[in-house]
Design an enzyme around this catalytic site. Sequence first.
Site, PDB file in Angstrom:
ATOM      1  N   ASP A  10      37.501  13.008  36.363  1.00 57.42           N
ATOM      2  CA  ASP A  10      38.180  13.289  36.812  1.00 57.42           C
ATOM      3  C   ASP A  10      38.290  12.904  38.581  1.00 57.42           C
ATOM      4  O   ASP A  10      37.502  11.677  38.797  1.00 57.42           O
ATOM      5  CB  ASP A  10      38.579  14.623  36.971  1.00 57.42           C
ATOM      6  CG  ASP A  10      39.753  15.427  38.201  1.00 57.42           C
ATOM      7  OD1 ASP A  10      40.343  15.266  38.226  1.00 57.42           O
ATOM      8  OD2 ASP A  10      38.959  16.544  39.069  1.00 57.42           O
ATOM      9  N   SER A  11      39.274  12.605  39.415  1.00 64.13           N
ATOM     10  CA  SER A  11      39.410  12.919  40.617  1.00 64.13           C
ATOM     11  C   SER A  11      38.107  13.160  41.491  1.00 64.13           C
ATOM     12  O   SER A  11      37.569  12.867  42.396  1.00 64.13           O
ATOM     13  CB  SER A  11      40.865  12.697  41.901  1.00 64.13           C
ATOM     14  OG  SER A  11      40.388  14.127  41.698  1.00 64.13           O
ATOM     15  N   TYR A  42      42.845  11.632  44.798  1.00 61.71           N
ATOM     16  CA  TYR A  42      44.049  11.084  44.245  1.00 61.71           C
ATOM     17  C   TYR A  42      45.586  11.504  44.463  1.00 61.71           C
ATOM     18  O   TYR A  42      46.522  10.708  44.811  1.00 61.71           O
ATOM     19  CB  TYR A  42      43.806  10.710  42.759  1.00 61.71           C
ATOM     20  CG  TYR A  42      42.669  10.456  42.261  1.00 61.71           C
ATOM     21  CD1 TYR A  42      41.898   9.726  42.826  1.00 61.71           C
ATOM     22  CD2 TYR A  42      42.476  10.296  40.570  1.00 61.71           C
ATOM     23  CE1 TYR A  42      40.809   8.985  42.664  1.00 61.71           C
ATOM     24  CE2 TYR A  42      41.271   9.230  40.343  1.00 61.71           C
ATOM     25  CZ  TYR A  42      40.383   9.217  40.759  1.00 61.71           C
ATOM     26  OH  TYR A  42      39.643   8.464  40.554  1.00 61.71           O
ATOM     27  N   GLY A  43      45.858  12.745  44.873  1.00 65.75           N
ATOM     28  CA  GLY A  43      47.253  12.732  44.937  1.00 65.75           C
ATOM     29  C   GLY A  43      47.848  12.521  45.934  1.00 65.75           C
ATOM     30  O   GLY A  43      49.066  11.745  45.602  1.00 65.75           O
ATOM     31  N   CYS A  73      42.912  14.433  34.370  1.00 63.40           N
ATOM     32  CA  CYS A  73      43.124  14.894  35.760  1.00 63.40           C
ATOM     33  C   CYS A  73      44.777  14.113  35.517  1.00 63.40           C
ATOM     34  O   CYS A  73      45.125  13.456  35.461  1.00 63.40           O
ATOM     35  CB  CYS A  73      42.939  13.759  36.551  1.00 63.40           C
ATOM     36  SG  CYS A  73      43.414  13.311  38.384  1.00 63.40           S
ATOM     37  N   GLU A 151      36.660  20.420  46.590  1.00 62.20           N
ATOM     38  CA  GLU A 151      35.806  19.856  46.562  1.00 62.20           C
ATOM     39  C   GLU A 151      34.470  20.545  47.462  1.00 62.20           C
ATOM     40  O   GLU A 151      33.123  19.500  47.137  1.00 62.20           O
ATOM     41  CB  GLU A 151      36.239  18.408  47.020  1.00 62.20           C
ATOM     42  CG  GLU A 151      37.195  17.599  46.433  1.00 62.20           C
ATOM     43  CD  GLU A 151      36.322  16.889  45.137  1.00 62.20           C
ATOM     44  OE1 GLU A 151      34.806  16.117  44.799  1.00 62.20           O
ATOM     45  OE2 GLU A 151      36.487  17.316  43.652  1.00 62.20           O
ATOM     46  N   CYS A 183      47.266  21.158  38.059  1.00 60.11           N
ATOM     47  CA  CYS A 183      45.806  19.811  38.707  1.00 60.11           C
ATOM     48  C   CYS A 183      44.788  21.015  38.164  1.00 60.11           C
ATOM     49  O   CYS A 183      44.378  22.236  38.439  1.00 60.11           O
ATOM     50  CB  CYS A 183      46.073  19.980  40.382  1.00 60.11           C
ATOM     51  SG  CYS A 183      44.615  18.827  40.767  1.00 60.11           S
ATOM     52  N   THR A 184      44.042  19.763  37.788  1.00 63.31           N
ATOM     53  CA  THR A 184      42.717  20.672  37.259  1.00 63.31           C
ATOM     54  C   THR A 184      41.317  21.120  38.416  1.00 63.31           C
ATOM     55  O   THR A 184      40.757  22.125  37.911  1.00 63.31           O
ATOM     56  CB  THR A 184      41.809  19.233  36.562  1.00 63.31           C
ATOM     57  OG1 THR A 184      41.660  18.609  37.121  1.00 63.31           O
ATOM     58  CG2 THR A 184      42.615  18.870  35.318  1.00 63.31           C
ATOM     59  N   HIS A 185      42.170  20.915  39.421  1.00 63.54           N
ATOM     60  CA  HIS A 185      41.077  21.313  40.029  1.00 63.54           C
ATOM     61  C   HIS A 185      41.785  23.083  40.853  1.00 63.54           C
ATOM     62  O   HIS A 185      40.721  24.029  41.300  1.00 63.54           O
ATOM     63  CB  HIS A 185      41.366  21.082  41.866  1.00 63.54           C
ATOM     64  CG  HIS A 185      40.583  19.855  42.368  1.00 63.54           C
ATOM     65  ND1 HIS A 185      40.872  18.680  41.150  1.00 63.54           N
ATOM     66  CD2 HIS A 185      39.252  19.731  42.494  1.00 63.54           C
ATOM     67  CE1 HIS A 185      39.919  17.742  41.548  1.00 63.54           C
ATOM     68  NE2 HIS A 185      39.083  18.072  42.636  1.00 63.54           N
TER      69      HIS A 185
HETATM   70  N1  DGL Z   1      42.078  17.016  39.302  1.00 63.49           N
HETATM   71  C1  DGL Z   1      42.669  16.191  39.819  1.00 63.49           C
HETATM   72  C2  DGL Z   1      44.894  16.255  39.326  1.00 63.49           C
HETATM   73  O1  DGL Z   1      44.431  17.455  38.130  1.00 63.49           O
HETATM   74  C3  DGL Z   1      43.085  16.603  41.298  1.00 63.49           C
HETATM   75  C4  DGL Z   1      43.746  15.167  42.202  1.00 63.49           C
HETATM   76  C5  DGL Z   1      43.650  14.672  43.091  1.00 63.49           C
HETATM   77  O2  DGL Z   1      42.918  14.722  43.224  1.00 63.49           O
HETATM   78  O3  DGL Z   1      44.499  14.895  44.201  1.00 63.49           O
HETATM   79  O4  DGL Z   1      46.238  16.412  39.429  1.00 63.49           O
END
Ligand code: DGL
Length: 262
Positions: A10-11, A42-43, A73, A151, A183-185
């Site tokens: 993931d990011s 990454y967004g 992600c 994060e 988003c997985t966060h």
């Molecule tokens: N966990 C990423 C997702 O599911 C986050 C992307 C990011 O880093 O902006 O989209």
Amino acid sequence: MNDAPIGIFDSGVGGLSVLRHIQEELPHENLLYVADSAHAPYGGKSPREIQARSTALTEFLVGRGAKAIVVACNTATAAAIGLLRERYQLPVIGMEPAVKPAVTATRSGVVGVLATTGTLKSAQFAALLESYGKNVRVVTQGCPGLVECVERGELDTSETRELLSHYIEPLLAEGADTLVLGCTHYPFLKPLIEELVDGGVALIDTGAAVARQVRRRIEEAGLATRSLTSGQIRLWTSGDLAQGRRVMEALWKTAMVEPLPT
Ligand code: DGL
């Protein structure tokens, strides 16, 4: 090959919310997880940048013997899954916001989607809306800044709370009774979101569905482990090691985080 690990990235630390489900679904598999925290979020990055990072991380995981790759992600899936599937001859499993189950679940006929700007701008997301968003109203909300809060391990600070309510309130005002955590966060913010929506709103994410899909794909490919002992988990971060250890310890209950070799 059957005892080879499954590689997940993931990011940043968000994909740990998916890793949790994969561990529950496949307790005997060895799992490798990379948090690309040095490059999060990454967004707001271009698809080309995300493709380059996704390729580098997949290369690392394949180098460690991964038999399958999980892109934990939504943003990286939208930008890079096609490229990874072209390049690597192993199962590559990605994820997308849970629009389909949300459309089935809503009673008000309004679904809210919280996701990164990259995911919402992607062709994959447009296709998802085209397929499933016809008979209900889907209201989308990009959430800059939220990934950074997770994060930093700030799951319940006043900044996180303010940002979240700023993003959620317009969706509730539109009548959404179902929110997609795209988003997985964001699953790590579930307790706070539940507090802010004050009941009556369903929160949907895709972690469990992705874990089931990982199981199906490795079984179909004849790659499932035959081991009956608990699998090992290894975690790496490309970001600051002390922060990675502190945050992952809080989210995953382990501090065994290694620095990603550069
Ligand atoms: N966990 C990423 C997702 O599911 C986050 C992307 C990011 O880093 O902006 O989209």
